[in-house]
Design an enzyme around this catalytic site. Structure first.
Site, PDB file in Angstrom:
ATOM      1  N   LYS A 120       0.978  -1.163   0.074  1.00 31.45           N
ATOM      2  CA  LYS A 120      -0.018  -0.150  -0.029  1.00 31.45           C
ATOM      3  C   LYS A 120       0.892   1.142   0.097  1.00 31.45           C
ATOM      4  O   LYS A 120       2.077   1.047   0.559  1.00 31.45           O
ATOM      5  CB  LYS A 120      -0.897  -0.012   1.172  1.00 31.45           C
ATOM      6  CG  LYS A 120      -2.189   0.985   0.940  1.00 31.45           C
ATOM      7  CD  LYS A 120      -3.021   0.144   0.160  1.00 31.45           C
ATOM      8  CE  LYS A 120      -4.320   0.931  -0.023  1.00 31.45           C
ATOM      9  NZ  LYS A 120      -5.533   0.121  -0.358  1.00 31.45           N
ATOM     10  N   GLY A 232     -19.461   7.363   2.391  1.00 31.53           N
ATOM     11  CA  GLY A 232     -18.495   7.667   1.387  1.00 31.53           C
ATOM     12  C   GLY A 232     -19.264   7.205  -0.070  1.00 31.53           C
ATOM     13  O   GLY A 232     -19.907   6.288  -0.119  1.00 31.53           O
ATOM     14  N   GLY A 234     -17.646   7.894  -3.311  1.00 30.86           N
ATOM     15  CA  GLY A 234     -16.574   7.913  -4.193  1.00 30.86           C
ATOM     16  C   GLY A 234     -16.742   6.764  -5.321  1.00 30.86           C
ATOM     17  O   GLY A 234     -17.827   6.308  -5.392  1.00 30.86           O
ATOM     18  N   ASN A 235     -15.600   6.363  -5.669  1.00 28.33           N
ATOM     19  CA  ASN A 235     -15.487   5.215  -6.630  1.00 28.33           C
ATOM     20  C   ASN A 235     -16.295   3.764  -6.077  1.00 28.33           C
ATOM     21  O   ASN A 235     -17.252   3.192  -6.583  1.00 28.33           O
ATOM     22  CB  ASN A 235     -13.769   4.904  -6.913  1.00 28.33           C
ATOM     23  CG  ASN A 235     -13.884   3.506  -7.610  1.00 28.33           C
ATOM     24  OD1 ASN A 235     -14.677   2.423  -7.379  1.00 28.33           O
ATOM     25  ND2 ASN A 235     -13.156   3.476  -8.732  1.00 28.33           N
ATOM     26  N   GLY A 237     -18.400   3.534  -3.135  1.00 27.89           N
ATOM     27  CA  GLY A 237     -19.777   3.974  -2.660  1.00 27.89           C
ATOM     28  C   GLY A 237     -20.731   4.261  -3.741  1.00 27.89           C
ATOM     29  O   GLY A 237     -21.985   3.366  -3.813  1.00 27.89           O
TER      30      GLY A 237
HETATM   31  P1  NAD Z   1     -12.834   7.624  -3.247  1.00 27.67           P
HETATM   32  O1  NAD Z   1     -11.744   8.759  -3.155  1.00 27.67           O
HETATM   33  O2  NAD Z   1     -13.106   7.453  -4.837  1.00 27.67           O
HETATM   34  O3  NAD Z   1     -13.902   8.110  -2.398  1.00 27.67           O
HETATM   35  C1  NAD Z   1     -13.929   8.117  -1.112  1.00 27.67           C
HETATM   36  C2  NAD Z   1     -15.154   8.678  -0.651  1.00 27.67           C
HETATM   37  O4  NAD Z   1     -15.153   8.648   0.950  1.00 27.67           O
HETATM   38  C3  NAD Z   1     -15.223   9.953  -0.882  1.00 27.67           C
HETATM   39  O5  NAD Z   1     -16.904  10.225  -1.148  1.00 27.67           O
HETATM   40  C4  NAD Z   1     -14.955  10.947   0.403  1.00 27.67           C
HETATM   41  O6  NAD Z   1     -15.728  12.086   0.399  1.00 27.67           O
HETATM   42  C5  NAD Z   1     -15.687   9.921   1.227  1.00 27.67           C
HETATM   43  N1  NAD Z   1     -14.818  10.143   2.823  1.00 27.67           N
HETATM   44  C6  NAD Z   1     -13.521  10.535   2.785  1.00 27.67           C
HETATM   45  N2  NAD Z   1     -13.195  10.646   4.292  1.00 27.67           N
HETATM   46  C7  NAD Z   1     -14.539  10.717   4.648  1.00 27.67           C
HETATM   47  C8  NAD Z   1     -15.132  10.970   5.796  1.00 27.67           C
HETATM   48  N3  NAD Z   1     -14.048  11.352   6.936  1.00 27.67           N
HETATM   49  N4  NAD Z   1     -16.307  11.023   6.365  1.00 27.67           N
HETATM   50  C9  NAD Z   1     -17.155  10.574   5.298  1.00 27.67           C
HETATM   51  N5  NAD Z   1     -16.808  10.482   4.168  1.00 27.67           N
HETATM   52  C10 NAD Z   1     -15.517  10.432   3.837  1.00 27.67           C
HETATM   53  O7  NAD Z   1     -12.222   6.489  -2.649  1.00 27.67           O
HETATM   54  P2  NAD Z   1     -12.617   4.948  -2.971  1.00 27.67           P
HETATM   55  O8  NAD Z   1     -11.492   4.194  -4.016  1.00 27.67           O
HETATM   56  O9  NAD Z   1     -14.158   4.612  -3.175  1.00 27.67           O
HETATM   57  O10 NAD Z   1     -12.101   4.172  -1.602  1.00 27.67           O
HETATM   58  C11 NAD Z   1     -13.074   4.188  -0.406  1.00 27.67           C
HETATM   59  C12 NAD Z   1     -12.723   2.884   0.605  1.00 27.67           C
HETATM   60  O11 NAD Z   1     -12.747   1.584  -0.286  1.00 27.67           O
HETATM   61  C13 NAD Z   1     -11.145   3.335   1.044  1.00 27.67           C
HETATM   62  O12 NAD Z   1     -11.283   2.539   2.453  1.00 27.67           O
HETATM   63  C14 NAD Z   1     -10.360   2.281   0.057  1.00 27.67           C
HETATM   64  O13 NAD Z   1      -9.349   1.866   0.728  1.00 27.67           O
HETATM   65  C15 NAD Z   1     -11.360   0.946  -0.174  1.00 27.67           C
HETATM   66  N6  NAD Z   1     -11.150   0.194  -1.238  1.00 27.67           N
HETATM   67  C16 NAD Z   1     -11.152   0.778  -2.552  1.00 27.67           C
HETATM   68  C17 NAD Z   1     -10.904   0.163  -3.735  1.00 27.67           C
HETATM   69  C18 NAD Z   1     -10.856   0.818  -4.902  1.00 27.67           C
HETATM   70  O14 NAD Z   1     -10.837  -0.026  -6.104  1.00 27.67           O
HETATM   71  N7  NAD Z   1     -11.088   2.018  -5.419  1.00 27.67           N
HETATM   72  C19 NAD Z   1     -10.602  -1.267  -3.577  1.00 27.67           C
HETATM   73  C20 NAD Z   1     -10.919  -1.904  -2.214  1.00 27.67           C
HETATM   74  C21 NAD Z   1     -11.177  -0.766  -1.221  1.00 27.67           C
END
Ligand code: NAD
Length: 430
Positions: A120, A232, A234-235, A237
């Site tokens: 990571k 959340g 983002g990607n 959610g």
């Molecule tokens: P992203 O940046 O696309 O979205 C993150 C979301 O979380 C955003 O809506 C942001 O505003 C929100 N957020 C951040 N801090 C926050 C807080 N304190 N309170 C409320 N909302 C908050 O990120 P992502 O890629 O969607 O990743 C989200 C989670 O999923 C992370 O834990 C990441 O490690 C995990 N994850 C992501 C992937 C991937 O392929 N992108 C794969 C496995 C796990």
């Protein structure tokens, strides 16, 4: 990535001083190791990361000011293959967080039986407040700083919080500038025009949805009309929200780093996504009331999906969770103390190392395609991913039922057991 409006950030629910992600990850590993009664030499080698690198990058910002940014890359294990894991841009990033996330990647790759270890990376920065130009400079400087330890057969990064396909393309370019050739397999989650994979953009959300479907079968419940709250957007959610909505679930609440929204009659995630594409936030979506992270966690819903940062469900709020199922989209969203409370309250927690493994599964398929220069269709990708995720779900579910343990314990037993078995075969002598 620049926010249109200056809205204040909300901070994670946990109190930072009380929560150390790597301590949590270590305790989870220790429980599984104890259960499996693994040999001390295997225990010692898996308890700590193989490598932790801290780097500092001085970048000239658009206003001419020079700022130094700190970044990390941690490789927890490269025993079963190259380290694999995302790169996060976040003001709250830390070495402890990277160490935990890298260990969780080792276990996640083992759960879905991929030929990878765990890694990571992170850069401490506020990506939402930086220009495209500044982000490109920072990403390329970070890549040059970690270049000696990454590569298609060493360590393959991917997107995570506040990084995306564009970030991965910049990493591929910086790597190419230093090696003299474009090597797409150095990073996954790239744009399609740079040999990314069909289906990668929404892969984690798609995988989450496959797991949600199997969870519903396991609990003999229909997804139709089930109330869902997502922390959340983002990607991860947003993609799971769209699939759940299509399957007939009602998305009643969503929060992000700026605030949250609530409507008991349901929120259309497709319309919400049109807003977030413009404003970067769910806040003030028409027809909704404001809600905080804390309130969302305590809502009377059927399914709660944490999809943001670690430690959001903890001993302060676990007893107030009214959902029947927690589907962990985020990595490490539930603390160990919360896990015990939720178990006692019969809340089914579908653990991160299973639930969000769809992203790394499609990343694996992207890497395979890049190495062989031969590409799969989206249907092929989805079919392979669905098969892997659903098999992992039932392997874990059967262990949970047979041994009367939680799903998280069952997932760790499967993962740690697999890695230990590989270690034994490789031999003890260093
Ligand atoms: P992203 O940046 O696309 O979205 C993150 C979301 O979380 C955003 O809506 C942001 O505003 C929100 N957020 C951040 N801090 C926050 C807080 N304190 N309170 C409320 N909302 C908050 O990120 P992502 O890629 O969607 O990743 C989200 C989670 O999923 C992370 O834990 C990441 O490690 C995990 N994850 C992501 C992937 C991937 O392929 N992108 C794969 C496995 C796990």
């Amino acid at each position: 990535m620049k926010a249109e409006a200056e809205i204040k950030y909300i901070h994670p629910v946990f109190k930072k001083k009380e929560y150390d992600p790597f301590t949590e990850a270590t305790l989870q590993f220790e429980r599984a190791a104890g259960y499996l009664d693994i040999e001390p030499w295997i225990y010692q080698r898996l308890k700590y990361p193989e490598r932790e690198l801290t780097v500092h990058m001085a970048i000239t910002l658009d206003n001419g000011r020079v700022e130094t940014f700190t970044g990390f890359r941690v490789q927890h294990s490269t025993l079963r293959g190259p380290a694999k894991g995302g790169i996060r841009f976040s003001p709250d990033a830390s070495l402890s967080e990277c160490k935990a996330l890298a260990a969780w990647m080792t276990w996640k790759c083992a759960v879905v039986d991929l030929p990878f270890g765990g890694g990571k990376g992170a850069v401490i920065c506020d990506a939402l407040k930086m220009s495209e130009n500044e982000l490109e400079k920072l990403t390329k400087a970070y890549t040059r700083s970690i270049i000696d330890i990454i590569g298609p057969y060493k360590d393959v990064p991917a997107p995570d919080m506040f990084t995306n396909a564009q970030t991965m393309a910049w990493i591929a370019d910086a790597y190419c500038q230093s090696t003299g050739r474009l090597e797409p397999a150095v990073v996954t989650g790239k744009p399609l025009c740079l040999w990314g994979s069909q289906g990668r953009a929404g892969a984690t959300g798609t995988g989450l949805f496959y797991v949600l479907e199997e969870t519903a079968k396991h609990l003999q419940m229909s997804l139709k009309g089930k109330k869902v709250a997502i922390l959340g957007f983002g990607n991860v959610g947003s993609s799971v929200a769209k699939l759940a909505h299509k399957a007939g679930c009602k998305i009643v609440a969503v929060t992000d780093i700026f605030g949250g929204i609530h409507n008991e009659n349901g929120i259309d995630p497709f319309e919400l996504e049109k807003q977030t594409a413009k404003t970067n936030s769910v806040v003030q979506f028409p027809g909704t009331d404001a809600i905080t992270n804390e309130e969302l966690i305590e809502l009377a819903v059927d399914i709660l999906i944490p999809a943001a940062v670690e430690g959001q469900i903890n001993k302060e709020n676990a007893d107030k969770v009214r959902a029947k199922v927690i589907l962990e989209g985020a990595n490490g969203p539930t603390t160990l103390e919360a896990d015990e409370i939720l178990n006692d309250n019969n809340v089914l927690v579908v653990p991160d190392i299973l639930a969000n493994a769809g992203g790394v599964t499609v990343s694996y398929l992207e890497w395979v395609q890049n190495l062989q220069r031969y590409f799969f269709t989206e249907e092929e990708i989805l079919e392979k991913t669905e098969k892997k995720m659903k098999k992992a779900f039932w392997d874990i579910c059967n262990t949970k039922e047979k041994q009367n343990i939680s799903m998280r314990e069952a997932a760790y037993i499967l993962a740690v057991g697999r890695v230990a078995e590989s270690m034994r075969a490789l031999g003890k002598a260093a």
